[in-house]
Motif scaffolding. Structure first.
Motif, PDB file in Angstrom:
ATOM      1  N   PRO A  16     -43.809 -52.374  58.678  1.00 58.03           N
ATOM      2  CA  PRO A  16     -43.556 -52.159  60.110  1.00 58.03           C
ATOM      3  C   PRO A  16     -42.075 -52.226  60.512  1.00 58.03           C
ATOM      4  O   PRO A  16     -41.691 -51.676  61.546  1.00 58.03           O
ATOM      5  CB  PRO A  16     -44.364 -53.273  60.786  1.00 58.03           C
ATOM      6  N   ARG A  17     -41.231 -52.834  59.707  1.00 56.22           N
ATOM      7  CA  ARG A  17     -39.795 -52.894  60.010  1.00 56.22           C
ATOM      8  C   ARG A  17     -39.182 -51.495  60.088  1.00 56.22           C
ATOM      9  O   ARG A  17     -38.201 -51.284  60.794  1.00 56.22           O
ATOM     10  CB  ARG A  17     -39.060 -53.714  58.950  1.00 56.22           C
ATOM     11  N   TYR A  18     -39.749 -50.553  59.367  1.00 53.05           N
ATOM     12  CA  TYR A  18     -39.218 -49.189  59.343  1.00 53.05           C
ATOM     13  C   TYR A  18     -39.406 -48.463  60.675  1.00 53.05           C
ATOM     14  O   TYR A  18     -38.769 -47.444  60.913  1.00 53.05           O
ATOM     15  CB  TYR A  18     -39.849 -48.389  58.198  1.00 53.05           C
ATOM     16  N   GLU A  19     -40.253 -48.988  61.558  1.00 57.74           N
ATOM     17  CA  GLU A  19     -40.434 -48.397  62.891  1.00 57.74           C
ATOM     18  C   GLU A  19     -39.144 -48.450  63.699  1.00 57.74           C
ATOM     19  O   GLU A  19     -38.957 -47.671  64.626  1.00 57.74           O
ATOM     20  CB  GLU A  19     -41.537 -49.138  63.655  1.00 57.74           C
ATOM     21  N   HIS A  20     -38.246 -49.373  63.352  1.00 55.73           N
ATOM     22  CA  HIS A  20     -37.024 -49.598  64.131  1.00 55.73           C
ATOM     23  C   HIS A  20     -35.796 -48.918  63.536  1.00 55.73           C
ATOM     24  O   HIS A  20     -34.701 -49.053  64.072  1.00 55.73           O
ATOM     25  CB  HIS A  20     -36.773 -51.098  64.272  1.00 55.73           C
ATOM     26  N   PHE A  21     -35.974 -48.204  62.435  1.00 58.85           N
ATOM     27  CA  PHE A  21     -34.846 -47.542  61.784  1.00 58.85           C
ATOM     28  C   PHE A  21     -34.722 -46.110  62.280  1.00 58.85           C
ATOM     29  O   PHE A  21     -35.565 -45.618  63.032  1.00 58.85           O
ATOM     30  CB  PHE A  21     -34.995 -47.589  60.267  1.00 58.85           C
ATOM     31  N   ASP A  22     -33.667 -45.416  61.847  1.00 59.11           N
ATOM     32  CA  ASP A  22     -33.449 -44.036  62.276  1.00 59.11           C
ATOM     33  C   ASP A  22     -34.576 -43.131  61.766  1.00 59.11           C
ATOM     34  O   ASP A  22     -35.369 -43.520  60.913  1.00 59.11           O
ATOM     35  CB  ASP A  22     -32.081 -43.544  61.794  1.00 59.11           C
ATOM     36  N   LYS A  23     -34.631 -41.928  62.308  1.00 59.95           N
ATOM     37  CA  LYS A  23     -35.717 -40.996  61.997  1.00 59.95           C
ATOM     38  C   LYS A  23     -35.776 -40.601  60.528  1.00 59.95           C
ATOM     39  O   LYS A  23     -36.824 -40.204  60.032  1.00 59.95           O
ATOM     40  CB  LYS A  23     -35.601 -39.746  62.865  1.00 59.95           C
ATOM     41  N   ALA A  24     -34.660 -40.701  59.814  1.00 56.62           N
ATOM     42  CA  ALA A  24     -34.654 -40.356  58.393  1.00 56.62           C
ATOM     43  C   ALA A  24     -35.130 -41.513  57.521  1.00 56.62           C
ATOM     44  O   ALA A  24     -35.368 -41.331  56.328  1.00 56.62           O
ATOM     45  CB  ALA A  24     -33.252 -39.927  57.966  1.00 56.62           C
ATOM     46  N   HIS A  25     -35.276 -42.692  58.105  1.00 57.68           N
ATOM     47  CA  HIS A  25     -35.714 -43.874  57.351  1.00 57.68           C
ATOM     48  C   HIS A  25     -36.868 -44.559  58.082  1.00 57.68           C
ATOM     49  O   HIS A  25     -36.876 -45.768  58.263  1.00 57.68           O
ATOM     50  CB  HIS A  25     -34.543 -44.842  57.156  1.00 57.68           C
ATOM     51  N   ASN A  26     -37.832 -43.767  58.467  1.00 52.17           N
ATOM     52  CA  ASN A  26     -38.946 -44.264  59.265  1.00 52.17           C
ATOM     53  C   ASN A  26     -40.163 -44.591  58.385  1.00 52.17           C
ATOM     54  O   ASN A  26     -40.067 -44.650  57.164  1.00 52.17           O
ATOM     55  CB  ASN A  26     -39.303 -43.250  60.359  1.00 52.17           C
ATOM     56  N   LEU A  27     -41.299 -44.781  59.025  1.00 51.03           N
ATOM     57  CA  LEU A  27     -42.527 -45.111  58.295  1.00 51.03           C
ATOM     58  C   LEU A  27     -42.914 -44.018  57.298  1.00 51.03           C
ATOM     59  O   LEU A  27     -43.353 -44.317  56.187  1.00 51.03           O
ATOM     60  CB  LEU A  27     -43.681 -45.347  59.275  1.00 51.03           C
ATOM     61  N   SER A  28     -42.734 -42.790  57.690  1.00 45.10           N
ATOM     62  CA  SER A  28     -43.053 -41.679  56.793  1.00 45.10           C
ATOM     63  C   SER A  28     -42.203 -41.744  55.523  1.00 45.10           C
ATOM     64  O   SER A  28     -42.696 -41.537  54.411  1.00 45.10           O
ATOM     65  CB  SER A  28     -42.827 -40.351  57.512  1.00 45.10           C
ATOM     66  N   HIS A  29     -40.931 -42.064  55.693  1.00 46.20           N
ATOM     67  CA  HIS A  29     -40.027 -42.160  54.545  1.00 46.20           C
ATOM     68  C   HIS A  29     -40.473 -43.265  53.586  1.00 46.20           C
ATOM     69  O   HIS A  29     -40.595 -43.037  52.384  1.00 46.20           O
ATOM     70  CB  HIS A  29     -38.596 -42.419  55.017  1.00 46.20           C
ATOM     71  N   VAL A  30     -40.713 -44.461  54.099  1.00 47.80           N
ATOM     72  CA  VAL A  30     -41.082 -45.562  53.203  1.00 47.80           C
ATOM     73  C   VAL A  30     -42.420 -45.286  52.519  1.00 47.80           C
ATOM     74  O   VAL A  30     -42.597 -45.572  51.339  1.00 47.80           O
ATOM     75  CB  VAL A  30     -41.065 -46.937  53.911  1.00 47.80           C
ATOM     76  N   ARG A  31     -43.345 -44.682  53.233  1.00 42.16           N
ATOM     77  CA  ARG A  31     -44.645 -44.368  52.607  1.00 42.16           C
ATOM     78  C   ARG A  31     -44.481 -43.335  51.488  1.00 42.16           C
ATOM     79  O   ARG A  31     -45.131 -43.434  50.447  1.00 42.16           O
ATOM     80  CB  ARG A  31     -45.622 -43.879  53.665  1.00 42.16           C
ATOM     81  N   THR A  32     -43.611 -42.359  51.698  1.00 42.20           N
ATOM     82  CA  THR A  32     -43.360 -41.350  50.663  1.00 42.20           C
ATOM     83  C   THR A  32     -42.700 -41.989  49.447  1.00 42.20           C
ATOM     84  O   THR A  32     -43.076 -41.697  48.306  1.00 42.20           O
ATOM     85  CB  THR A  32     -42.489 -40.200  51.214  1.00 42.20           C
ATOM     86  N   VAL A  33     -41.724 -42.862  49.669  1.00 40.82           N
ATOM     87  CA  VAL A  33     -41.048 -43.531  48.554  1.00 40.82           C
ATOM     88  C   VAL A  33     -42.044 -44.411  47.797  1.00 40.82           C
ATOM     89  O   VAL A  33     -42.028 -44.456  46.559  1.00 40.82           O
ATOM     90  CB  VAL A  33     -39.826 -44.326  49.041  1.00 40.82           C
ATOM     91  N   ILE A  34     -42.923 -45.082  48.504  1.00 42.96           N
ATOM     92  CA  ILE A  34     -43.955 -45.899  47.846  1.00 42.96           C
ATOM     93  C   ILE A  34     -44.853 -45.012  46.993  1.00 42.96           C
ATOM     94  O   ILE A  34     -45.116 -45.303  45.825  1.00 42.96           O
ATOM     95  CB  ILE A  34     -44.774 -46.700  48.873  1.00 42.96           C
ATOM     96  N   GLU A  35     -45.329 -43.930  47.576  1.00 40.99           N
ATOM     97  CA  GLU A  35     -46.231 -43.018  46.863  1.00 40.99           C
ATOM     98  C   GLU A  35     -45.570 -42.463  45.591  1.00 40.99           C
ATOM     99  O   GLU A  35     -46.163 -42.459  44.520  1.00 40.99           O
ATOM    100  CB  GLU A  35     -46.626 -41.876  47.797  1.00 40.99           C
ATOM    101  N   GLU A  36     -44.332 -42.006  45.730  1.00 44.38           N
ATOM    102  CA  GLU A  36     -43.614 -41.455  44.581  1.00 44.38           C
ATOM    103  C   GLU A  36     -43.325 -42.533  43.537  1.00 44.38           C
ATOM    104  O   GLU A  36     -43.423 -42.286  42.327  1.00 44.38           O
ATOM    105  CB  GLU A  36     -42.305 -40.798  45.030  1.00 44.38           C
ATOM    106  N   SER A  37     -42.970 -43.724  43.982  1.00 42.22           N
ATOM    107  CA  SER A  37     -42.689 -44.822  43.054  1.00 42.22           C
ATOM    108  C   SER A  37     -43.935 -45.201  42.261  1.00 42.22           C
ATOM    109  O   SER A  37     -43.863 -45.441  41.050  1.00 42.22           O
ATOM    110  CB  SER A  37     -42.175 -46.054  43.815  1.00 42.22           C
ATOM    111  N   LEU A  38     -45.075 -45.243  42.924  1.00 47.78           N
ATOM    112  CA  LEU A  38     -46.316 -45.590  42.233  1.00 47.78           C
ATOM    113  C   LEU A  38     -46.710 -44.517  41.219  1.00 47.78           C
ATOM    114  O   LEU A  38     -47.190 -44.833  40.125  1.00 47.78           O
ATOM    115  CB  LEU A  38     -47.445 -45.839  43.235  1.00 47.78           C
ATOM    116  N   ALA A  39     -46.477 -43.265  41.562  1.00 45.85           N
ATOM    117  CA  ALA A  39     -46.770 -42.178  40.611  1.00 45.85           C
ATOM    118  C   ALA A  39     -45.868 -42.302  39.385  1.00 45.85           C
ATOM    119  O   ALA A  39     -46.338 -42.158  38.240  1.00 45.85           O
ATOM    120  CB  ALA A  39     -46.578 -40.824  41.288  1.00 45.85           C
ATOM    121  N   LEU A  40     -44.593 -42.571  39.590  1.00 46.03           N
ATOM    122  CA  LEU A  40     -43.664 -42.737  38.470  1.00 46.03           C
ATOM    123  C   LEU A  40     -43.987 -43.991  37.662  1.00 46.03           C
ATOM    124  O   LEU A  40     -43.874 -43.987  36.433  1.00 46.03           O
ATOM    125  CB  LEU A  40     -42.222 -42.786  38.976  1.00 46.03           C
ATOM    126  N   ALA A  41     -44.398 -45.060  38.327  1.00 50.60           N
ATOM    127  CA  ALA A  41     -44.750 -46.304  37.633  1.00 50.60           C
ATOM    128  C   ALA A  41     -45.883 -46.070  36.642  1.00 50.60           C
ATOM    129  O   ALA A  41     -45.877 -46.624  35.540  1.00 50.60           O
ATOM    130  CB  ALA A  41     -45.133 -47.384  38.642  1.00 50.60           C
TER     131      ALA A  41
END
Length: 138
Positions: A16-41
């Protein structure tokens, strides 16, 4: 498998902290990074819980500033005593290093496989997403 208690903690206290960041680092961004990181893991057969946690914390330092956010993010992760429920001190230090090393503009290669994973996941190879994030941040 990622423990449900860890997922609950990160989903309710960290993401939820990402709700307060700029539009390029929002909830969508963190969820995408999580998804990609888990696939690579999975491809590299590394600790999925660590990859998930690193991805979730990777930009949390934006709460303070942009220029050094990667170092601040690493400190936020390391100082989060809740993580001791799921990780050893050594694992937490490895995750801190990975978060610190995730920036594409870093002058050195990530120190561990987890840093390489989150750095790659954060690059967003899709050109449409990259362009949109550039415009949103700029």
């Amino acid at each position: 498998m990622i423990p449900a208690t860890l997922t609950h903690y990160i989903e309710t206290e960290i993401i939820p902290r990402y709700e307060h960041f700029d539009k390029a680092h929002n909830l969508s961004h963190v969820r995408t990074v999580i998804e990609e990181s888990l696939a690579l893991a999975k491809e590299y057969n590394v600790n999925e819980s660590m990859a998930y946690t690193i991805a979730a914390y990777h930009d949390t330092g934006l709460c303070r500033d942009r220029a050094t956010h990667h170092f601040i993010s690493g400190e936020i992760l390391k100082q989060d005593k809740m993580l001791c429920q799921w990780f050893s001190e050594e694992e937490i230090e490895t995750m801190k290093e990975a978060v610190e090393d995730h920036r594409a503009s870093a002058d050195h290669e990530p120190r561990n496989i987890y840093g390489k994973i989150v750095a790659e996941a954060d690059r967003m190879i899709d050109p449409v997403i990259t362009l949109r994030r550039t415009v949103q941040y700029g």
